[in-house]
Enzyme design. Structure first.
Site, PDB file in Angstrom:
ATOM      1  N   GLY A  55       0.731  -1.249  -0.219  1.00 32.02           N
ATOM      2  CA  GLY A  55       0.074  -0.093  -0.009  1.00 32.02           C
ATOM      3  C   GLY A  55       0.889   1.121  -0.026  1.00 32.02           C
ATOM      4  CD  GLU A 174       2.758  -8.474  -5.251  1.00 27.95           C
ATOM      5  OE1 GLU A 174       3.441  -9.306  -4.641  1.00 27.95           O
ATOM      6  OE2 GLU A 174       2.529  -7.395  -4.762  1.00 27.95           O
ATOM      7  CG  ASP A 230     -15.804  -8.750 -20.439  1.00 24.71           C
ATOM      8  OD1 ASP A 230     -14.782  -9.909 -21.087  1.00 24.71           O
ATOM      9  OD2 ASP A 230     -15.284  -7.698 -19.849  1.00 24.71           O
TER      10      ASP A 230
END
Ligand code: XMP
Length: 515
Positions: A55, A174, A230
């Site tokens: 963050g 990640e 989508d």
């Protein structure tokens, strides 16, 4: 069916979603929740582990985001990443300070000899390159923690209290720039949390179909087809579950690409046998867009007009208890995100709007999925590769690719230029490598010469980006020959354009679309 789940608590890092994505690549189901999620909700989700994201804030700052302290007492494995590590340190009695040298970018991490057998670093070399992005670091680990890795600018690059199942990394496993990052996450998921890798696309399709049947009962569903992947995958899943009780509505809003409306009919009506109502509402949209130059106003007009047309057409076809939508997981996270740069930057109209106005139940079978998972589902349920790998196209269409007012003439220019870009990109074998590639019509005229005459015409910008999820993007290093072909074809074939430029901006700080 419940899958083993790892929760990711979001403290506002631009990489938060990536953590969830990586876990899913490892066949581990993962969800992102707000940092402030109450203890009861965490318990209700019954996760097998929790990851605290990075963050942008400093833990010591007033108002810095914190998770509930009970999290560390639940006996659950917890992995803190970057800010997550600093928070863990602060909440568990260690010390965090602002680093004398900020670490941003590559760093070399050394796993301490004693730590070789520890779970996170199994099968990871003693020394490896990582991606770091922090101004603060841990100076004293909390009681009961031991230091397991170090780096030049951060004496505590990784720490753990394995008997309490608590682990922390100062770098970002990640991110693709971290060597062995996926291995470290795999170790956390499989060795620490005991995951078995039970999340697969096949299981998703079966479960989603069953869920739709259960939700809809014997009701009818209406679904807007946009022409994109989508909404098509959502519609096909719903069709798989309830057959002809699904009605699709396709609205031609006048700002579609060349040949798009005809393609929709061919693909969905003729080939896939969906029941689709095709409505040409282009005049209505274009008359409302006349003279509008502000990007957000364009989006709002298109959104509102779409709702009006959709309501009218659906209303004329009997009662629908449900609305089907291709909402994806990143849309869900973006619209609930609380802190930091993940906050929504442009209004994306596929989440808001319709449901508030109409008394529909929502059927959103893709709400848990990331884009490439949706493509995978599409393939599983019979969509062809060419369609599944369509580049995304924004709801407001070419209207946000014409800077300034949308007119019929300017639409024709950008439409033709865009078709040339698409054709040449495909021909050169680049289409699938790119997240998006398109033409933007600029509100700029410049001088040129054609034959022996001076011209004073429009400029088109070519945007071609590579991206994994649209959240960050880099401009594509297209071959010069390809750019040359695109440029000369556009200038030769599209009367009214005499200059082509190539956009070399990354996202951030630029966005992918120009408006
Ligand atoms: P930006 O321009 O924000 O775009 O970097 C990220 C991705 O989202 C698409 N996009 C939109 N999609 N409605 C949509 O359905 C919109 O208003 C909209 N704006 C941008 C964009 O094409 C890119 O893939």
């Amino acid at each position: 069916m419940a899958h083993q789940t790892i929760l990711v608590l979001d403290f506002g890092s631009q990489y938060t979603q990536l953590i969830a994505r990586r876990l899913r690549e490892l066949n581990v189901y993962s969800e992102v929740l707000s940092f402030s999620t109450p203890a009861e909700e965490i318990r209700r989700k019954a996760p097998v582990g929790v990851i605290l994201s990075g963050g942008p804030r400093s833990v010591g700052e007033p108002g810095a985001p914190r998770c509930v302290p009970e999290l560390f007492e639940m006996g659950l494995p917890v992995l803190g990443i970057c800010y997550g590590m600093q928070l863990m340190t602060d909440m568990l009695g260690g010390e965090v300070a602002s680093a004398p040298h900020r670490e941003f970018g590559h760093a070399l991490v050394t796993v301490l000899p004693a730590a070789n057998g520890e779970p996170l670093f199994v099968d990871v070399p003693r020394e490896f390159r990582v991606w770091a992005s922090h101004g603060d670091f841990v100076t004293v680990q909390p009681p009961g923690f031991s230091v397991v890795a170090t780096s030049a600018n951060a004496p505590i690059a990784a720490m753990e209290a394995p008997h309490r199942h608590l682990f922390a990394l100062l770098f970002h496993p990640e991110v693709a720039h971290t060597d062995h990052g996926l291995e470290i996450l795999r170790n956390f998921a499989f060795r620490v949390c005991g995951c078995a890798g039970d999340w697969t696309i096949e299981s998703f399709v079966e479960e989603a179909t069953a869920r739709i049947r259960q939700q809809v009962g014997d009701g009818r569903v209406v679904c807007a087809l946009s022409g994109g992947v989508d909404s098509a995958v959502a519609a096909l899943l719903i069709h798989r579950a309830i057959g002809d009780r699904l009605t699709c509505i396709f609205v031609d809003n006048g700002v579609l690409r060349q040949g798009e409306a005809a393609q929709i009919e061919r693909r969905f009506v003729d080939k896939l046998k969906l029941s689709v109502v095709c409505v040409d509402a282009s005049q209505q949209f274009l008359s409302r867009l006349a003279g509008v130059t502000d990007p957000e106003t364009k989006r709002k007009i298109i959104g509102a007009t779409f709702i009006e047309v959709f309501e009218r057409e659906a209303g004329a076809r009997g009662r629908f208890a449900f609305l089907g939508q291709g909402t994806l997981y990143p849309d869900v996270i973006e619209s609930v995100s609380v802190v930091g740069p993940a906050a929504a930057i442009k209004s994306h109209h596929n989440v808001g709007g319709l449901p508030e106005r109409m008394p529909f139940g929502l059927v959103e079978p893709l709400r848990q999925l990331f884009k490439d998972e949706v493509r995978e589902v599409g393939r599983q349920i019979g969509l062809d590769g060419e369609f599944v790998h369509r580049q995304p196209f924004p709801g407001p269409g070419l209207a946000v690719r014409i800077l300034g007012a949308v007119t019929t003439e300017r639409l024709a220019l950008v439409r033709r230029a865009d078709a040339i870009v698409a054709e040449e990109i495909r021909r050169a074998g680049w289409y699938r490598r790119l997240w998006q590639s398109f033409a933007v019509l600029l509100p700029v005229q410049s001088v040129g010469v054609m034959g022996d005459a001076r011209t004073y015409e429009n400029t088109v910008a070519i945007r071609a980006v590579e991206s994994r999820d649209g959240m960050t993007a880099d401009w594509a290093r297209l071959p010069h020959e390809l750019l040359a072909t695109i440029s000369s074809r556009i200038v030769n074939e599209v009367k009214g354009i005499n200059r082509v430029v190539f956009d070399i901006s990354t996202k951030p700080p630029s966005t992918i679309e120009w408006e």
